[in-house]
Design a protein around this motif. Structure first.
Motif, PDB file in Angstrom:
ATOM      1  N   ASP A  37       0.853  -1.285   0.113  1.00  0.00           N
ATOM      2  CA  ASP A  37      -0.035   0.013   0.031  1.00  0.00           C
ATOM      3  C   ASP A  37       0.918   1.225  -0.033  1.00  0.00           C
ATOM      4  OD1 ASP A  37       0.956   0.401   2.732  1.00  0.00           O
ATOM      5  OD2 ASP A  37      -0.856  -0.506   3.425  1.00  0.00           O
ATOM      6  N   ALA A  38       0.223   2.401   0.193  1.00  0.00           N
ATOM      7  CA  ALA A  38       0.989   3.738  -0.149  1.00  0.00           C
ATOM      8  C   ALA A  38       2.036   3.877   0.892  1.00  0.00           C
ATOM      9  CB  ALA A  38      -0.007   4.826  -0.196  1.00  0.00           C
ATOM     10  N   SER A  39       1.982   3.100   2.216  1.00  0.00           N
ATOM     11  CA  SER A  39       2.826   3.344   3.220  1.00  0.00           C
ATOM     12  C   SER A  39       4.043   2.194   3.041  1.00  0.00           C
ATOM     13  CB  SER A  39       2.133   3.082   4.757  1.00  0.00           C
ATOM     14  OG  SER A  39       1.853   1.805   4.817  1.00  0.00           O
ATOM     15  N   GLY A  40       3.886   1.419   2.271  1.00  0.00           N
ATOM     16  CA  GLY A  40       5.055   0.517   1.863  1.00  0.00           C
ATOM     17  C   GLY A  40       4.664  -0.862   2.393  1.00  0.00           C
ATOM     18  N   ALA A  41       3.558  -0.936   3.119  1.00  0.00           N
ATOM     19  CA  ALA A  41       3.456  -2.237   3.880  1.00  0.00           C
ATOM     20  C   ALA A  41       2.663  -3.244   2.976  1.00  0.00           C
ATOM     21  CB  ALA A  41       2.186  -1.999   4.994  1.00  0.00           C
ATOM     22  N   LEU A  42       3.315  -4.478   2.948  1.00  0.00           N
ATOM     23  CA  LEU A  42       2.753  -5.641   2.231  1.00  0.00           C
ATOM     24  C   LEU A  42       1.462  -6.016   2.298  1.00  0.00           C
ATOM     25  CD1 LEU A  42       4.615  -7.182   0.127  1.00  0.00           C
ATOM     26  CD2 LEU A  42       4.918  -8.953   1.771  1.00  0.00           C
ATOM     27  N   ARG A  43       0.652  -5.879   0.989  1.00  0.00           N
ATOM     28  CA  ARG A  43      -0.582  -6.543   1.179  1.00  0.00           C
ATOM     29  C   ARG A  43      -0.894  -7.879   1.503  1.00  0.00           C
ATOM     30  NH1 ARG A  43      -3.082  -1.738  -1.331  1.00  0.00           N
ATOM     31  NH2 ARG A  43      -1.830  -0.852  -3.147  1.00  0.00           N
ATOM     32  N   PRO A  44      -2.135  -8.195   1.733  1.00  0.00           N
ATOM     33  CA  PRO A  44      -2.119  -9.787   2.137  1.00  0.00           C
ATOM     34  C   PRO A  44      -2.010 -10.419   0.902  1.00  0.00           C
ATOM     35  CG  PRO A  44      -4.093  -8.438   3.049  1.00  0.00           C
ATOM     36  CD  PRO A  44      -3.320  -7.505   2.129  1.00  0.00           C
ATOM     37  N   PHE A  45      -1.516 -11.907   1.258  1.00  0.00           N
ATOM     38  CA  PHE A  45      -1.009 -12.560   0.355  1.00  0.00           C
ATOM     39  C   PHE A  45      -2.150 -12.854  -0.826  1.00  0.00           C
ATOM     40  CE2 PHE A  45      -0.849 -16.844  -1.740  1.00  0.00           C
ATOM     41  CZ  PHE A  45       0.690 -16.701  -2.217  1.00  0.00           C
ATOM     42  N   ASP A  46      -3.399 -12.870  -0.263  1.00  0.00           N
ATOM     43  CA  ASP A  46      -4.474 -13.272  -1.605  1.00  0.00           C
ATOM     44  C   ASP A  46      -4.678 -12.091  -2.428  1.00  0.00           C
ATOM     45  OD1 ASP A  46      -5.025 -15.700  -0.659  1.00  0.00           O
ATOM     46  OD2 ASP A  46      -6.762 -15.194   0.282  1.00  0.00           O
ATOM     47  N   VAL A  47      -4.370 -10.883  -2.061  1.00  0.00           N
ATOM     48  CA  VAL A  47      -4.703  -9.696  -2.517  1.00  0.00           C
ATOM     49  C   VAL A  47      -3.480  -9.563  -3.694  1.00  0.00           C
ATOM     50  CG1 VAL A  47      -4.489  -6.986  -2.586  1.00  0.00           C
ATOM     51  CG2 VAL A  47      -5.661  -8.347  -0.676  1.00  0.00           C
ATOM     52  N   VAL A  48      -2.316  -9.837  -3.312  1.00  0.00           N
ATOM     53  CA  VAL A  48      -1.313  -9.514  -3.814  1.00  0.00           C
ATOM     54  C   VAL A  48      -1.327 -10.985  -5.133  1.00  0.00           C
ATOM     55  CG1 VAL A  48       1.316 -10.124  -4.193  1.00  0.00           C
ATOM     56  CG2 VAL A  48       0.329  -8.867  -2.368  1.00  0.00           C
ATOM     57  N   LEU A  49      -1.728 -11.998  -4.855  1.00  0.00           N
ATOM     58  CA  LEU A  49      -1.947 -13.101  -5.727  1.00  0.00           C
ATOM     59  C   LEU A  49      -2.825 -12.814  -6.637  1.00  0.00           C
ATOM     60  CD1 LEU A  49      -1.586 -15.997  -6.524  1.00  0.00           C
ATOM     61  CD2 LEU A  49      -3.323 -16.534  -4.999  1.00  0.00           C
ATOM     62  N   GLN A  50      -4.338 -12.093  -6.441  1.00  0.00           N
ATOM     63  CA  GLN A  50      -5.102 -11.871  -7.412  1.00  0.00           C
ATOM     64  C   GLN A  50      -4.810 -10.830  -8.200  1.00  0.00           C
ATOM     65  OE1 GLN A  50      -7.942 -13.347  -7.843  1.00  0.00           O
ATOM     66  NE2 GLN A  50      -8.740 -11.967  -9.225  1.00  0.00           N
ATOM     67  N   ALA A  51      -3.883  -9.773  -7.723  1.00  0.00           N
ATOM     68  CA  ALA A  51      -3.421  -8.809  -8.625  1.00  0.00           C
ATOM     69  C   ALA A  51      -2.424  -9.108  -9.453  1.00  0.00           C
ATOM     70  CB  ALA A  51      -2.768  -7.754  -7.598  1.00  0.00           C
ATOM     71  N   ASN A  52      -1.441  -9.874  -9.249  1.00  0.00           N
ATOM     72  CA  ASN A  52      -0.538 -10.693 -10.026  1.00  0.00           C
ATOM     73  C   ASN A  52      -1.162 -11.593 -11.176  1.00  0.00           C
ATOM     74  OD1 ASN A  52       2.393  -9.912  -9.443  1.00  0.00           O
ATOM     75  ND2 ASN A  52       1.573 -10.214  -7.719  1.00  0.00           N
ATOM     76  N   ALA A  53      -2.285 -12.102 -10.793  1.00  0.00           N
ATOM     77  CA  ALA A  53      -2.848 -13.176 -11.686  1.00  0.00           C
ATOM     78  C   ALA A  53      -3.588 -12.356 -12.646  1.00  0.00           C
ATOM     79  CB  ALA A  53      -3.889 -13.913 -10.766  1.00  0.00           C
ATOM     80  N   GLU A  54      -4.220 -11.553 -12.267  1.00  0.00           N
ATOM     81  CA  GLU A  54      -4.987 -10.367 -13.340  1.00  0.00           C
ATOM     82  C   GLU A  54      -3.973  -9.568 -14.027  1.00  0.00           C
ATOM     83  OE1 GLU A  54      -7.199  -7.616 -10.991  1.00  0.00           O
ATOM     84  OE2 GLU A  54      -8.807  -9.266 -10.460  1.00  0.00           O
ATOM     85  N   TYR A  55      -2.889  -9.277 -13.687  1.00  0.00           N
ATOM     86  CA  TYR A  55      -1.626  -8.791 -14.490  1.00  0.00           C
ATOM     87  C   TYR A  55      -1.495  -9.894 -15.354  1.00  0.00           C
ATOM     88  CZ  TYR A  55       2.867  -7.353 -16.153  1.00  0.00           C
ATOM     89  OH  TYR A  55       4.008  -6.847 -16.737  1.00  0.00           O
ATOM     90  N   LEU A  56      -1.208 -11.120 -15.184  1.00  0.00           N
ATOM     91  CA  LEU A  56      -0.939 -12.403 -15.945  1.00  0.00           C
ATOM     92  C   LEU A  56      -1.954 -12.503 -17.177  1.00  0.00           C
ATOM     93  CD1 LEU A  56       0.878 -14.740 -13.696  1.00  0.00           C
ATOM     94  CD2 LEU A  56       2.055 -13.219 -15.494  1.00  0.00           C
ATOM     95  N   VAL A  57      -3.365 -12.382 -16.876  1.00  0.00           N
ATOM     96  CA  VAL A  57      -4.372 -12.686 -17.492  1.00  0.00           C
ATOM     97  C   VAL A  57      -4.172 -11.409 -18.689  1.00  0.00           C
ATOM     98  CG1 VAL A  57      -6.831 -12.492 -17.785  1.00  0.00           C
ATOM     99  CG2 VAL A  57      -5.788 -13.638 -16.080  1.00  0.00           C
ATOM    100  N   ARG A  58      -4.066 -10.131 -18.282  1.00  0.00           N
ATOM    101  CA  ARG A  58      -3.809  -8.993 -19.595  1.00  0.00           C
ATOM    102  C   ARG A  58      -2.681  -9.294 -20.155  1.00  0.00           C
ATOM    103  NH1 ARG A  58      -5.056  -6.036 -14.790  1.00  0.00           N
ATOM    104  NH2 ARG A  58      -2.704  -5.323 -14.800  1.00  0.00           N
ATOM    105  N   GLU A  59      -1.642  -9.534 -19.696  1.00  0.00           N
ATOM    106  CA  GLU A  59      -0.392  -9.554 -20.233  1.00  0.00           C
ATOM    107  C   GLU A  59       0.001 -10.744 -21.118  1.00  0.00           C
ATOM    108  OE1 GLU A  59       1.934  -7.305 -20.565  1.00  0.00           O
ATOM    109  OE2 GLU A  59       0.428  -5.953 -19.745  1.00  0.00           O
ATOM    110  N   GLN A  60      -0.552 -12.124 -20.749  1.00  0.00           N
ATOM    111  CA  GLN A  60      -0.547 -13.310 -21.739  1.00  0.00           C
ATOM    112  C   GLN A  60      -1.657 -13.700 -22.123  1.00  0.00           C
ATOM    113  OE1 GLN A  60       2.239 -15.751 -19.502  1.00  0.00           O
ATOM    114  NE2 GLN A  60       3.406 -14.346 -18.450  1.00  0.00           N
ATOM    115  N   GLY A  61      -2.809 -13.207 -21.854  1.00  0.00           N
ATOM    116  CA  GLY A  61      -4.150 -13.819 -22.322  1.00  0.00           C
ATOM    117  C   GLY A  61      -4.387 -15.110 -21.871  1.00  0.00           C
ATOM    118  N   ILE A  62      -3.941 -15.575 -20.652  1.00  0.00           N
ATOM    119  CA  ILE A  62      -4.417 -17.009 -20.184  1.00  0.00           C
ATOM    120  C   ILE A  62      -5.593 -16.583 -19.127  1.00  0.00           C
ATOM    121  CG2 ILE A  62      -2.037 -17.591 -20.369  1.00  0.00           C
ATOM    122  CD1 ILE A  62      -1.538 -17.254 -17.404  1.00  0.00           C
ATOM    123  N   ASP A  63      -6.302 -17.871 -18.972  1.00  0.00           N
ATOM    124  CA  ASP A  63      -7.479 -17.761 -18.242  1.00  0.00           C
ATOM    125  C   ASP A  63      -7.017 -17.389 -16.752  1.00  0.00           C
ATOM    126  OD1 ASP A  63      -7.235 -20.178 -16.710  1.00  0.00           O
ATOM    127  OD2 ASP A  63      -8.059 -21.215 -18.427  1.00  0.00           O
TER     128      ASP A  63
END
Ligand SMILES: [Zn+2]
Length: 85
Positions: A37-63
């Motif tokens: 977050d804006a203070s530099g504190a790591l977000r919960p694992f599930d939030v980070v996992l979902q964000a990274n997964a959505e990035y991969l969906v956009r970048e690589q076109g996988i489901d």
């Protein structure tokens, strides 16, 4: 070689090149703006996992299901999550 800003996120490995890529726009932050977050504190694992997964969906076109599996393997190898497994 490289510059001070050429670092990668300790959570997802994303290369952080611009101040905006860092959490809170702070080039000293250990994590990217997606993983912390804006203070530099790591977000919960599930939030980070979902964000990274959505990035991969956009970048690589996988489901999303495949993307979450890939993101899970990626995050598990990163320093930020070693103590949380
Ligand atoms: Zn990150």
């Amino acid at each position: 070689m490289g510059t001070e800003l050429c670092r990668s996120c300790g959570s997802c490995g994303f290369p952080m090149r611009n101040p905006d890529d860092f959490a809170g726009g702070d080039p000293d932050a250990a994590y990217c703006s997606t993983c912390a977050d804006a203070s530099g504190a790591l977000r919960p694992f599930d939030v980070v996992l979902q964000a990274n997964a959505e990035y991969l969906v956009r970048e690589q076109g996988i489901d999303l299901r495949a993307a979450r599996s890939m993101a899970n393997a990626l995050l598990a190898s990163m320093p930020a999550w070693q103590e949380r497994r």
